[in-house]
Design an enzyme around this catalytic site. Structure first.
Site, PDB file in Angstrom:
ATOM      1  N   ALA A 125      16.336 -59.433 -33.487  1.00  0.00           N
ATOM      2  CA  ALA A 125      16.542 -60.664 -32.725  1.00  0.00           C
ATOM      3  C   ALA A 125      17.847 -60.540 -31.966  1.00  0.00           C
ATOM      4  O   ALA A 125      18.795 -59.914 -32.434  1.00  0.00           O
ATOM      5  CB  ALA A 125      16.570 -61.886 -33.646  1.00  0.00           C
ATOM      6  N   ALA A 127      20.535 -62.835 -29.210  1.00  0.00           N
ATOM      7  CA  ALA A 127      20.895 -64.057 -28.496  1.00  0.00           C
ATOM      8  C   ALA A 127      22.191 -63.809 -27.732  1.00  0.00           C
ATOM      9  O   ALA A 127      22.716 -62.692 -27.708  1.00  0.00           O
ATOM     10  CB  ALA A 127      21.039 -65.229 -29.461  1.00  0.00           C
ATOM     11  N   ALA A 130      25.199 -63.237 -30.598  1.00  0.00           N
ATOM     12  CA  ALA A 130      25.058 -62.237 -31.655  1.00  0.00           C
ATOM     13  C   ALA A 130      23.643 -61.687 -31.665  1.00  0.00           C
ATOM     14  O   ALA A 130      22.751 -62.191 -30.973  1.00  0.00           O
ATOM     15  CB  ALA A 130      25.399 -62.868 -33.011  1.00  0.00           C
ATOM     16  N   VAL A 132      20.692 -59.551 -34.580  1.00  0.00           N
ATOM     17  CA  VAL A 132      20.379 -59.381 -35.998  1.00  0.00           C
ATOM     18  C   VAL A 132      19.692 -58.044 -36.228  1.00  0.00           C
ATOM     19  O   VAL A 132      18.798 -57.647 -35.465  1.00  0.00           O
ATOM     20  CB  VAL A 132      19.480 -60.533 -36.504  1.00  0.00           C
ATOM     21  N   LYS A 146      23.845 -60.115 -39.241  1.00  0.00           N
ATOM     22  CA  LYS A 146      24.124 -60.725 -37.945  1.00  0.00           C
ATOM     23  C   LYS A 146      25.501 -60.270 -37.487  1.00  0.00           C
ATOM     24  O   LYS A 146      26.480 -60.389 -38.225  1.00  0.00           O
ATOM     25  CB  LYS A 146      24.075 -62.252 -38.048  1.00  0.00           C
ATOM     26  N   ASP A 281      19.595 -77.547 -34.914  1.00  0.00           N
ATOM     27  CA  ASP A 281      19.056 -76.619 -33.910  1.00  0.00           C
ATOM     28  C   ASP A 281      17.676 -76.149 -34.352  1.00  0.00           C
ATOM     29  O   ASP A 281      17.381 -74.957 -34.366  1.00  0.00           O
ATOM     30  CB  ASP A 281      20.008 -75.435 -33.735  1.00  0.00           C
TER      31      ASP A 281
END
Length: 507
Positions: A125, A127, A130, A132, A146, A281
């Site tokens: 993942a 973003a 950061a 992962v 992370k 979130d």
């Protein structure tokens, strides 16, 4: 570098016509004539909200995150812009694995193969802040690692500085800029990003939420491995499940979608009304579902908290709302100090009634509480009500939860699901139960103070008595001084008379 970034921002703004949005707003704008010159030969077919979203996407991930945050400030933005900004997705290509490994090794101070039994270099993942990676600890535990993007702190600092400059300029040249609180919004965003840049804060949020839902059949939260965590790295338990947006795959696994939607609402209201600490979130990318239908929460950078004052405000408004006591709703805002001085309560009450009254003619399952709250915020915007950030997060999360729940089950009755929690919470917040709870909460402190009460009472009485004695002594001294002055005056007068008689006799 900063000037190049500023040049790109100006270029993108002109390409998507953001300067024309200021003119189209119809408010007084300094240098408007100059902007009208730049409009010549430029035509834009897309609506203003779409152009703003596309411009933020073109400017990069930090501006995308800024747009996401702006979409929650529906008390400040027009509905079309807020709705369009809500579509922004934080899609960012991963940074090279070599950089991730180098940053982790710099944090741990040793090669990565001495920290983990194995480490997957391919990220799972990514973003804006950061990304992962999966790994295995020396004890065999599967974990998710992370790690912050290299140089992200410097990038964010530069972009925030440019945003602050732009916000200050906007407030000077645009009459609406001050009402939109441009500098205040940028400051809020800066704080929000600062929190996300500290992965120890996110780890502590995760740990708190896990503790709140320990042994819960509804929600699973990963365990944090503190020995491997720091400001730039966070290591947590690896969770197995499917993204909640993969509805077809979930149905194929035999997951009861109606029960899943109800569980999501129950989880949200439990966080809000039982704990006062909620995941703020909860978009589909941060929610997974285990094979047994249990929710899995991920990404804990944004959490909301509610104080006792916030809860009391919500209790008063919920009670008044369901009793159709709109004057009480308006008065609660006035009492909280969120309405500008001089606002007429009767006019504010009438506006709230216009929003709320129509929904009571509908079946409860058709009432969209998130949208109702949104319309209330829009009314509040017209009356310049100061909407508190924690309640904005609450409204945003409720919109996400309600929309997600009805996507899973169109027949979701939010009120029926939430009612038991609201009723139990309200009974604990007001009346005799609330008094009893507060007395029990204060009982330990009182128990510690009770043995000291005689000594404290004696001390107070002694101080009072001593103060009385001192006061009497002061009064006596003052009286003595006054008497002495009178005696001195009389003696002087007698001496003068005797002197006068002597002088007169010899004269």
């Amino acid at each position: 570098m900063r000037w190049l970034r500023l040049l790109k921002i100006l270029t993108v703004s002109l390409r998507f016509g953001l300067d024309q949005m200021l003119l189209d707003a119809g408010s007084k704008l300094r240098f408007a004539s100059l902007l009208r010159v730049t409009r010549m030969g430029r035509r834009f077919s897309d609506p203003r909200a779409v152009r703003l979203r596309e411009a933020l996407e073109a400017l990069g991930p930090i501006f995308v995150k800024f747009g996401q945050m702006l979409s929650t400030r529906r008390d400040l933005l027009p509905p079309d812009i807020a709705d369009e900004l809500a579509k922004l997705q934080d899609r960012v290509p991963p940074f090279p694995s070599e950089q991730a490994i180098a940053r982790l090794e710099a944090f741990y101070g040793k090669p990565l193969d001495q920290v983990f039994r194995s480490f997957e270099s391919r990220p799972v993942a990514s973003a804006s802040v950061a990304q992962v990676h999966f790994a295995v600890l020396p004890n065999g535990e599967d974990v998710a690692v992370k790690v912050l993007r290299p140089g992200i702190e410097h990038i964010i600092a530069n972009d925030i500085l440019l945003m602050e400059t732009a916000a200050g300029l906007l407030e000077r040249v645009w009459s609406e800029g001050r009402r939109l609180k441009a500098r205040e919004v940028v400051a809020e965003f800066s704080k929000h990003l600062g929190d996300e840049l500290d992965l120890m804060r996110e780890a502590s949020n995760c740990s708190q939420l896990r503790r709140n839902f320990r042994d819960s059949p509804l929600l699973a939260v990963p365990e944090v491995y503190w020995d491997f965590c720091g400001p730039t790295a966070m290591v947590m338990e690896r969770m197995y499940g499917l993204p909640i947006s993969h509805t077809d795959a979930l149905r194929a696994q035999g997951v009861d979608m109606a029960a899943l939607s109800c569980a999501g609402v129950e989880i949200f209201f439990t966080q809000v009304f039982r704990d006062g600490f909620f995941h703020a979130d909860m978009h589909p990318g941060n929610i997974f579902v285990a094979p047994d239908g249990q929710y899995i929460a991920l990404d804990f950078g944004i959490m909301g908290t509610l104080t006792d004052v916030d809860k009391n405000y919500l209790a008063q408004n919920f009670l008044a709302f369901f009793q159709r006591d709109y004057k009480r709703v308006a008065q609660a805002h006035v009492d909280a100090g969120w309405v500008p001085r001089g606002t007429r309560v009767d006019e504010f009450e009438a506006s709230i009634r216009a929003v709320c009254e129509p929904i009571f003619d509908k079946p409860l399952k058709e009432i969209e509480f998130g949208r109702t709250l949104l319309r209330l915020f829009q009314v509040s915007r017209r009356f310049n009500v100061e909407i508190q950030p924690q309640l904005v997060l609450l409204q945003k999360t409720l919109l996400n939860i309600e929309g997600l729940g009805r996507q899973l089950d169109p027949e979701l009755d939010l009120w029926k699901t939430a009612k038991p929690f609201l009723e139990r919470w309200m009974s604990e917040q007001v009346g005799w139960r609330a008094l009893r709870r507060k007395l029990l909460d204060e009982a330990p402190a009182w128990a510690m103070m009770m043995p000291e009460l005689p000594r404290l009472a004696h001390k107070v009485l002694s101080q009072s008595a001593a103060q009385d004695v001192r006061q009497e002594a002061v009064d006596l001294e003052q009286r003595s001084r006054r008497q002495l002055r009178w005696i001195q005056f009389l003696c002087l007068l007698v001496a003068l008379l005797i002197g006068f008689e002597v002088w007169h006799a010899y004269a």
